[in-house]
Scaffold this motif. Structure first.
Motif, short mmCIF file in Angstrom:
data_model
loop_
_atom_site.label_atom_id
_atom_site.label_comp_id
_atom_site.label_asym_id
_atom_site.label_seq_id
_atom_site.Cartn_x
_atom_site.Cartn_y
_atom_site.Cartn_z
N PRO A 33 0.87 -1.58 0.17
CA PRO A 33 -0.04 -0.01 0.36
C PRO A 33 0.92 1.05 -0.26
N GLY A 34 0.28 2.02 -0.42
CA GLY A 34 0.92 3.93 -0.11
C GLY A 34 1.51 4.03 1.07
N GLY A 35 2.57 4.19 0.72
CA GLY A 35 3.25 4.73 2.51
C GLY A 35 4.42 3.75 2.55
N ARG A 36 3.46 2.84 2.49
CA ARG A 36 4.85 1.71 2.61
C ARG A 36 6.30 1.34 2.45
N LEU A 37 7.23 1.30 3.09
CA LEU A 37 8.77 1.34 2.78
C LEU A 37 9.25 -0.30 2.03
#
Length: 219
Positions: A33-37
């Protein structure tokens, strides 16, 4: 007797291309998902390759605005902003409405187009029944692409293809909200298929508008 050589085989994708496809698929499907490193080392280990081709893949995804690469910190998955999602839906609706009228300008399209749409809807039903959201997302995208292609407007097809990755990512996000979203989309597609079979452009356009409006309501 001299044996004739067989057909040439397609070259295997490079390590960088494998890393690119692997990582991009995870982002577009919503698995990451968005934001995941993301770590270059982790992806390299998953694929059994060195970090150098993964770094190349990450830079390519950074250029596509799917990742934000930070030196010595890895890369963060960029989420799709609400404004971007609305823009994608707006352009999608504009293309689908114009091509729907052209595709049905002379009544229902050729039997080959109808057969492809019917087969696609059957695939959607199977995926929905089995709870396979990823398979449904793929069939959903193919269904709308078939409708656009039925117009034989190559410019529209090319523009629609430019939206493909963003649409896939958005579909995955919307349809993973819950099983009711898959059921609603399937019902919409079944109604669209009926409109196409009857050559009813007005009905198809109204269904497309309602379908996209429902997606906007989830954002």
């Amino acid at each position: 007797m001299t044996e004739r050589p067989g057909p040439p085989t397609a070259p295997s994708p490079s390590a960088a291309e494998r890393a690119y496809r692997h990582t991009k698929a995870k982002i577009l499907s919503g698995e990451v998902p968005g934001g995941r490193l993301l770590s270059e080392g982790d992806v390299a280990a998953e694929l059994g390759i060195s970090r150098t081709p993964v770094h190349e893949a990450f830079l390519r995804l950074d250029a596509e605005r799917l990742l934000a690469v930070a030196p010595r910190r890895g890369a963060a998955v960029l989420p799709m902003a609400p404004d971007e999602a609305r823009d994608v839906l707006e352009m999608r609706e504009a293309i689908e409405l114009s091509t729907a009228r052209r595709a049905l300008a002379h009544g229902s399209p050729p039997s080959a187009v109808l057969d492809a749409l019917r087969a696609n809807v059957a695939t959607q039903r199977e995926a929905a029944t089995g709870g396979d959201v990823d398979a449904f997302v793929a069939a959903d995208g193919a269904f709308h692409a078939l409708l656009v292609a039925a117009s034989r407007n190559q410019t529209a097809v090319q523009l629609y293809d430019l939206l493909r990755d963003k649409q896939h990512r958005l579909r995955a996000q919307l349809l993973h909200v819950g099983p009711e979203e898959v059921a609603s989309s399937l019902a919409d597609h079944e109604a669209m298929l009926a409109a196409v079979e009857h050559g009813d452009a007005d009905a198809l356009c109204e269904l497309v508008h309602t379908h996209v409006r429902r997606h906007r309501g989830i954002l």
